[in-house]
Scaffold this motif. Structure first.
Motif, PDB file in Angstrom:
ATOM      1  N   SER A  18       0.361   7.309  -0.141  1.00  0.00           N
ATOM      2  CA  SER A  18      -0.763   8.222  -0.371  1.00  0.00           C
ATOM      3  C   SER A  18      -2.110   7.597   0.006  1.00  0.00           C
ATOM      4  O   SER A  18      -3.083   8.289   0.229  1.00  0.00           O
ATOM      5  N   LEU A  19      -2.183   6.256  -0.002  1.00  0.00           N
ATOM      6  CA  LEU A  19      -3.443   5.596   0.321  1.00  0.00           C
ATOM      7  C   LEU A  19      -3.553   5.222   1.801  1.00  0.00           C
ATOM      8  O   LEU A  19      -4.582   4.754   2.246  1.00  0.00           O
ATOM      9  N   ALA A  20      -2.490   5.392   2.523  1.00  0.00           N
ATOM     10  CA  ALA A  20      -2.485   5.020   3.947  1.00  0.00           C
ATOM     11  C   ALA A  20      -3.424   5.918   4.739  1.00  0.00           C
ATOM     12  O   ALA A  20      -3.685   7.052   4.332  1.00  0.00           O
ATOM     13  N   PRO A  21      -3.957   5.411   5.833  1.00  0.00           N
ATOM     14  CA  PRO A  21      -4.872   6.239   6.639  1.00  0.00           C
ATOM     15  C   PRO A  21      -4.220   7.549   7.055  1.00  0.00           C
ATOM     16  O   PRO A  21      -3.048   7.587   7.436  1.00  0.00           O
ATOM     17  N   ALA A  22      -4.969   8.606   6.923  1.00  0.00           N
ATOM     18  CA  ALA A  22      -4.430   9.928   7.261  1.00  0.00           C
ATOM     19  C   ALA A  22      -4.985  10.408   8.599  1.00  0.00           C
ATOM     20  O   ALA A  22      -5.968   9.865   9.095  1.00  0.00           O
ATOM     21  N   ALA A  35      -6.690  15.256   6.667  1.00  0.00           N
ATOM     22  CA  ALA A  35      -7.910  15.059   5.866  1.00  0.00           C
ATOM     23  C   ALA A  35      -8.683  16.367   5.738  1.00  0.00           C
ATOM     24  O   ALA A  35      -9.222  16.681   4.667  1.00  0.00           O
ATOM     25  N   PRO A  57       0.849  -1.217   0.000  1.00  0.00           N
ATOM     26  CA  PRO A  57       0.000   0.000   0.000  1.00  0.00           C
ATOM     27  C   PRO A  57       0.868   1.245   0.000  1.00  0.00           C
ATOM     28  O   PRO A  57       1.766   1.368   0.837  1.00  0.00           O
TER      29      PRO A  57
END
Lengths: 278, 290
Positions: A52-56, A61, A49
């Motif tokens: 950029s797709l990792a939880p922010a 956000a 993963p």
């Protein structure tokens, strides 16, 4: 970089693979005998993963949402007139239903009759505005003239009007703008065999020194044609020696006409006749 | 990469934000949605929804007390809606005629050149002191749906009852084709400059005139534009949209709602469009019938 073990040239097929895949291929390549050409199959690699797709985090956000929201807001602002127009189309018609001033039929009929009469009176009043005497229309955009009487056109011809040249004289520290004024004018004077009293710009334009106001150098005969009609402020309707320039914007503000057109204008327009220039 | 792969890559690129969103916790999702929706929603409300709900064309007629036939009992309403509606429509047309003539008479009192646009007989005229000095045939026209609704309502004549005054203009051609010429130093230089050719103006003519009482009139030429003309047209379109967006922002900064403009687009031959644009003074008046 991956190289072909036979000749040492770069192996382009291998280099097209992703970094993870090429690392995976490195180990078996060293074990293989040099006689075997390596066949590298680009197998689908499950990429880890990406960042950029990792939880922010919530602030991140929020920031992302604000920036994207601002972009969307700008787009909404840009298309707001179109959206408003669509809203008017979409809105129910009942909101714009016909409303009568009164529902009483007799009253309505009376009002309609009165209105009809009022409109007829206004039409008559408006029709009376057009001059009864012949008048001249000068079109500076196409350099044409129209001699009119009421709504009827008596003659159409060619003319020359202002050139829109801005003449600047550094030595004199002055400038002149050569335009034909627009609007409604009246014939203030009619002259036969007019003499041109050259203004200052005529000398500046020819690179000559400016003579005193009443110097004989200022008077020129025969250059304005047979007739001249005065419009005021020094503007004239006159003839020309440069007939091939007719139809072009070349004058210093006056309206130049050909001999025949000038004769007709002189004959038809009286003192006080109206000249409309646009 | 094959065509298919490009398509796949594009889909993946499109799906990325959705995947990113779904991977977040509920709280982060809520924070993102709140921030993302807040600004466009606010702009939509203040520049679209509220201006439509409170458009000035409606409030203009609010003072006049009228009876709505649809609010009457069924039997009376049916009778009224058949016969009297026709009469009312005729009256509405006469009221528009009256407003148009009154506006033209008002225009005739002014010394400057005015514009008269009559969409019912597709003509555009330049008038000075009530005398028509140029007639142009309008080859095609479109207008805002709002005009149709106002007409249906019988309120259009109130809006048309006085001359519209020009506030702002935007065009693909200059108002005056001015050429600057430096005076020659001597007779030799003057003789040299006499041989210079006159530039022939071939500019395309498209312009937008913004009048008071929320009217926008756009004039386009019927002839297809040249390549340079098309570029100029694109630039002009961008400037026009930007100007509208800027006006909306200015209104919001002054704590006012941006107002919807009733637009009219007409098509004229290039020469007519050019003549009209160049003839109109800075605060020109317009009489309109539609």
């Amino acid at each position: 970089m991956n190289t072909n073990p036979n000749d040492g040239t770069p192996n382009h097929r291998a280099s097209t693979l992703s970094e993870g895949a090429s690392q995976a291929e490195e180990k078996p390549e060293t074990v293989r005998s040099p006689q075997v050409t390596p066949i590298i199959i680009a197998s689908p690699v499950i990429a880890p993963p990406s960042a950029s797709l990792a939880p922010a985090s919530a602030p991140k956000a929020l920031l992302l949402g604000i920036s994207l929201g601002l972009l969307a807001a700008l787009l909404t602002l840009w298309f707001a007139p179109v959206l408003r127009e669509w809203m008017f189309v979409v809105l129910p018609e009942s909101k714009f239903a016909l409303q009568l001033r009164t529902t009483d039929l007799k009253k309505l009929q009376k009002e309609a009759l009165l209105l009809k009469k009022r409109v007829a009176t206004l039409q008559k009043k408006h029709a009376q505005i057009t001059p009864r005497l012949p008048y001249l229309i000068v079109d500076t955009s196409e350099n044409r003239i129209h001699i009119m009487k009421g709504d009827e056109q008596l003659h159409e011809g060619v003319c020359s009007t202002g050139s829109y040249v801005l003449l600047r004289s550094a030595a004199q520290q002055r400038q002149w703008m050569f335009t034909t004024p627009r609007g409604m004018f009246q014939i203030r004077g009619k002259r036969e065999a007019p003499v041109w009293k050259k203004p200052d710009w005529a000398f500046v334009e020819e690179g000559l020194p400016i003579p005193p106001v009443n110097s004989s150098l200022r008077f020129e005969y025969g250059v304005l044609g047979e007739y001249a009609l005065e419009l005021g402020d020094g503007y004239l309707i006159h003839g020309t020696l440069y007939k091939r320039m007719l139809g072009m914007p070349v004058t210093h503000g006056c309206v130049r006409l050909g001999d025949e057109d000038l004769r007709l204008v002189y004959k038809n327009l009286q003192l006080g006749s109206k000249v409309f220039i646009y | 990469m094959t065509r298919k792969n490009y398509g796949l890559a594009f889909l993946q690129w499109l799906a990325k934000p959705v995947v990113w969103f779904l991977r977040q916790t509920r709280g982060v999702q809520a924070a993102f949605l709140f921030a993302f929706i807040l600004f466009p929603l606010f702009i939509f409300i203040v520049t679209v929804a509220l201006p439509v709900a409170r458009n000035p064309f409606e409030t203009a007629a609010a003072s006049e007390i009228r009876e709505n036939p649809e609010s009457l009992p069924d039997s009376t309403a049916a009778e009224i809606l058949t016969g009297r509606r026709e009469l009312a429509k005729k009256m509405a047309a006469l009221e528009i005629d009256q407003a148009f003539l009154l506006t033209r008479l008002e225009l005739a009192k002014k010394d400057s050149i005015g514009l008269v646009i009559d969409l019912t007989d597709s003509t555009a005229k330049l008038e000075v002191k009530g005398v028509p000095i140029r007639h142009c045939k309008i080859l095609r026209y479109r207008h805002s749906d709002l005009a149709r609704r106002l007409r249906g309502q019988g309120r259009l004549h109130q809006w048309l009852a006085a001359p519209f005054i020009l506030q702002k203009e935007l065009a693909t051609l200059p108002k005056a084709p001015i050429r600057i010429k430096e005076a020659p130093k001597d007779t030799i230089e003057a003789a040299e400059s006499k041989g210079e050719d006159l530039p022939i103006e071939q500019r395309d003519a498209e312009f937008t005139l913004q009048f008071d009482r929320n009217l926008t009139l756009s004039v386009e030429q019927t002839q297809p534009p040249s390549f340079a003309g098309r570029m100029r047209e694109m630039w002009y379109g961008l400037r026009r949209n930007f100007s509208e967006a800027r006006d909306a922002v200015t209104a919001l900064l002054h704590l006012q709602l941006p107002q919807h403009r009733l637009w009219i687009e007409i098509e004229l031959p290039r020469e007519d469009a050019k003549a009209i644009y160049r003839a109109l003074p800075t605060r020109a008046s317009l009489a309109l019938r539609l």
